[in-house]
Design a protein around this motif. Structure first.
Motif, PDB file in Angstrom:
ATOM      1  N   PHE A 292       3.604   1.179 -14.839  1.00  0.00           N
ATOM      2  CA  PHE A 292       4.149   0.446 -13.700  1.00  0.00           C
ATOM      3  C   PHE A 292       3.144   0.369 -12.551  1.00  0.00           C
ATOM      4  N   ILE A 293       2.476   1.467 -12.261  1.00  0.00           N
ATOM      5  CA  ILE A 293       1.529   1.498 -11.144  1.00  0.00           C
ATOM      6  C   ILE A 293       0.404   0.492 -11.355  1.00  0.00           C
TER       7      ILE A 293
ATOM      8  N   SER B 141       2.335   6.221  -7.086  1.00  0.00           N
ATOM      9  CA  SER B 141       1.238   6.855  -7.822  1.00  0.00           C
ATOM     10  C   SER B 141       1.351   8.373  -7.740  1.00  0.00           C
ATOM     11  N   LEU B 142       1.575   8.886  -6.537  1.00  0.00           N
ATOM     12  CA  LEU B 142       1.725  10.331  -6.365  1.00  0.00           C
ATOM     13  C   LEU B 142       2.974  10.839  -7.080  1.00  0.00           C
TER      14      LEU B 142
ATOM     15  N   ARG C  74       0.820  -1.203   0.000  1.00  0.00           N
ATOM     16  CA  ARG C  74       0.000   0.000   0.000  1.00  0.00           C
ATOM     17  C   ARG C  74       0.859   1.261   0.000  1.00  0.00           C
ATOM     18  N   ILE C  75       1.926   1.261   0.802  1.00  0.00           N
ATOM     19  CA  ILE C  75       2.783   2.440   0.888  1.00  0.00           C
ATOM     20  C   ILE C  75       3.495   2.680  -0.445  1.00  0.00           C
TER      21      ILE C  75
ATOM     22  N   LEU D 182       8.950  14.553  -4.273  1.00  0.00           N
ATOM     23  CA  LEU D 182       9.404  13.353  -4.973  1.00  0.00           C
ATOM     24  C   LEU D 182      10.450  12.609  -4.156  1.00  0.00           C
ATOM     25  N   GLY D 183      11.331  13.357  -3.492  1.00  0.00           N
ATOM     26  CA  GLY D 183      12.318  12.719  -2.624  1.00  0.00           C
ATOM     27  C   GLY D 183      11.676  12.002  -1.455  1.00  0.00           C
ATOM     28  N   VAL D 184      10.680  12.634  -0.845  1.00  0.00           N
ATOM     29  CA  VAL D 184       9.963  11.999   0.270  1.00  0.00           C
ATOM     30  C   VAL D 184       9.284  10.717  -0.201  1.00  0.00           C
TER      31      VAL D 184
END
Length: 577
Positions: free
Chosen positions: A295-296, A196-197, A189-190, A223-225
């Motif tokens: 990919f998602i 996705s985001l 899920r994570i 994006l890094g997070v």
């Protein structure tokens, strides 16, 4: 559940309805009864859980489908984090690019002056009048861009630095929280949510950049997070899905995917920057974002948190994974994380030390040695594309080769898991300490030999990674592998900030003698890691690693009351393994 020789075994407590009372009596007293011939079966036949052989699994095991998706994850993850290092060259107007450039290596960002040598297969040179993008993917293909025809933004060098380094700082802060979130809410899920985001943000970067520079800085930090949250949880999935004799190979595949992702990010970004649509640079993010969408979709379809919740896994493979790993997770039950034991377990600190020291060599090879080859040995990267990328080819070979050999040795039960990990990591460290010093004594006409030495360094380093410390978190505590790797990877980013500064301070005049000092320091770091790991490493299953393993055992009362006392003794007796 018991822990034997550092490996967890699931014990099987039989249901009372499956055994008649005479069998109970025979089991407890080692006597024969006058009942059915079934009572003459051995205890092993009655009570040992049947585990299918690997060959009994269908031709496409779900755990290896996960491994393939994991390779794809590494590619997509590095596409998102690396592409900006090339795109910014085409985004900024000529006057702001002159004599300044920035490169992003894997998960780390660095700035250089006059030229950029990227980590894998693309070299970007920025001069007063043109930008040369050399791709090693096709050996020596050179694209020359007239700087007068490109550049949409007038960002100063400090702004470019914030854009590129924003990813790094977001990534650094997300490592440990990512491992915790995966343990609490599920790694699938994570990773799925974060990627996705990240895909949406990548697709929006052209719009954000044209709206406000502050928006693109925020997007890079986010994006890094998201990348940091995702990366740690892949290790958690390896801990659940990989058999003990497959962990090195599966971990190696994940490293292979990340390295290939960086290679593809540089080569495709360079090509799209020159030949793409929407001013070239914007097409980089559109194309990479579309690949992320594909990919998602595949991630949500094919990947699950564990064998128990996978709808398409065969019963044979499910039993094989559970019985081999000793991890059976009850649905909708969140484990309590033994933080104190994780933070005070000495073998984990040996792993952290190995990771930090190994990254020292990694950062030196990636960020500084191309500069040494160019300035001291006069190595022409543009004219020798294949030799320039040879160290990265050997890295990929070592990742796959070491993982396969390590798993083969473990499957044969020739050596203990701790001995295997020590063998690969210490051999790699010794080899690095030897071959990294040799280039400091070579003349400029021996540059080919220098490249060979560096290629041997990356080969040995990758062997020490996938055959050694990179699998430690899965070996020691597979249930908490994402948390342990998050802590380790956070600490291991320290050399990324230190190594470029030390190299810059020690090589002010760019002489061979100055570089020898740098090489000897790196050799000393590798030797230190070799000694610490060789003496203190312990890769056996931690005694607390299965403390929260949940196994449901159903025991029903006997169907007759003729021998209730025997039934009570059986229920009180220890399980037969």
């Amino acid at each position: 559940m018991t822990s034997v020789n550092g490996h967890t075994e699931i014990t099987y407590n039989p249901k009372m309805e499956d055994i008649n009372n005479c069998t109970h009596h025979a089991l407890l007293n080692n006597t024969n009864c006058n009942c059915d011939e079934q009572n003459k079966k051995s205890n092993k036949e009655l009570f040992t859980e049947s585990v299918p052989a690997v060959n009994d699994i269908r031709c496409c095991p779900q755990r290896w489908i996960f491994a393939c998706i994991g390779v794809w994850f590494g590619i997509t993850y590095n596409l998102f984090c690396v592409n900006m290092s090339i795109a910014v060259v085409c985004m900024v107007q000529p006057g702001y690019n002159t004599k300044s450039s920035f490169s992003h290596h894997g998960n780390r960002t660095h700035s250089n002056i006059n030229n950029v040598t990227t980590s894998y297969d693309t070299v970007v040179y920025i001069d007063d009048n043109d930008i040369n993008i050399t791709s090693f993917k096709n050996n020596t293909v050179k694209h020359v861009v007239d700087t007068e025809t490109i550049g949409e933004f007038s960002w100063p060098k400090t702004t470019q630095s914030f854009i590129l380094s924003g990813y790094f700082y977001g990534y650094l802060l997300a490592q440990i929280p990512g491992g915790w979130l995966g343990s609490m809410f599920g790694c699938r899920r994570i990773i799925g949510s974060c990627m996705s985001l990240a895909t949406v943000l990548t697709l929006l970067i052209p719009v954000l950049a044209r709206t406000s520079v502050y928006l693109i800085v925020v997007a890079r930090c986010l994006l890094g997070v998201l990348g940091g949250l995702s990366l740690t949880n892949v290790c958690g999935l390896v801990g659940v899905w990989a058999l003990p004799t497959e962990r090195s190979r599966m971990t190696g595949l994940l490293w292979f995917g990340q390295t290939m992702g960086a290679i593809l990010a540089h080569s495709t970004s360079g090509m799209l920057c020159v030949h793409g649509f929407d001013d070239g640079w914007a097409s980089i993010f559109y194309i990479h974002g579309i690949s992320g969408l594909i990919f998602i979709v595949c991630w949500w379809i094919f990947v699950y948190d564990n064998p128990e919740t996978h709808p398409r896994i065969s019963e044979a493979e499910r039993n094989l994974i559970i019985s081999s790993n000793g991890i059976q997770i009850l649905p909708n039950k969140r484990p309590s994380i033994p933080w104190k034991k994780i933070l005070t377990y000495p073998p984990l600190y040996v792993t952290y030390t190995a990771h930090i020291c190994d990254n020292w060599t990694y950062y030196l090879l990636i960020t500084s040695l191309p500069q040494y080859l160019h300035d001291c040995l006069h190595f022409d990267i543009q004219s020798n594309g294949f030799l320039a990328c040879l160290p990265y080819i050997t890295f990929l070979i070592g990742v796959i080769m070491a993982g396969s050999i390590a798993d083969f040795i473990r499957a044969k039960n020739v050596l203990s898991i701790t001995t295997i990990r020590k063998l690969f990591f210490t051999t790699g460290c010794i080899g690095i300490a030897v071959f990294i010093v040799i280039p400091g004594y070579l003349s400029h006409d021996q540059w080919a030999f220098a490249v060979i030495c560096l290629s041997l360094c990356t080969l040995l380093q990758s062997s020490g990674i996938t055959g050694g410390y990179a699998v430690n978190s899965v070996d020691i505590a597979p249930r908490y592998a994402s948390i342990i790797f998050g802590i380790s990877n956070t600490l291991a980013t320290i050399p990324g900030a230190i190594v470029p500064l030390i190299v810059a301070s020690l090589t002010k005049h760019q002489t061979v003698e100055e570089w020898r000092v740098v090489f000897y320091i790196s050799a000393g770091v590798s030797t230190f890691a070799c000694v610490i790991y060789g003496l203190f490493a312990n890769n056996e299953l931690a005694p607390w690693s299965d403390s929260n393993t949940d196994v449901e055992i159903q025991v029903k009362p006997p169907r007759s009351s003729c021998d209730n006392d025997v039934d009570k003794k059986l229920m009180d007796a220890p399980s037969v393994t």
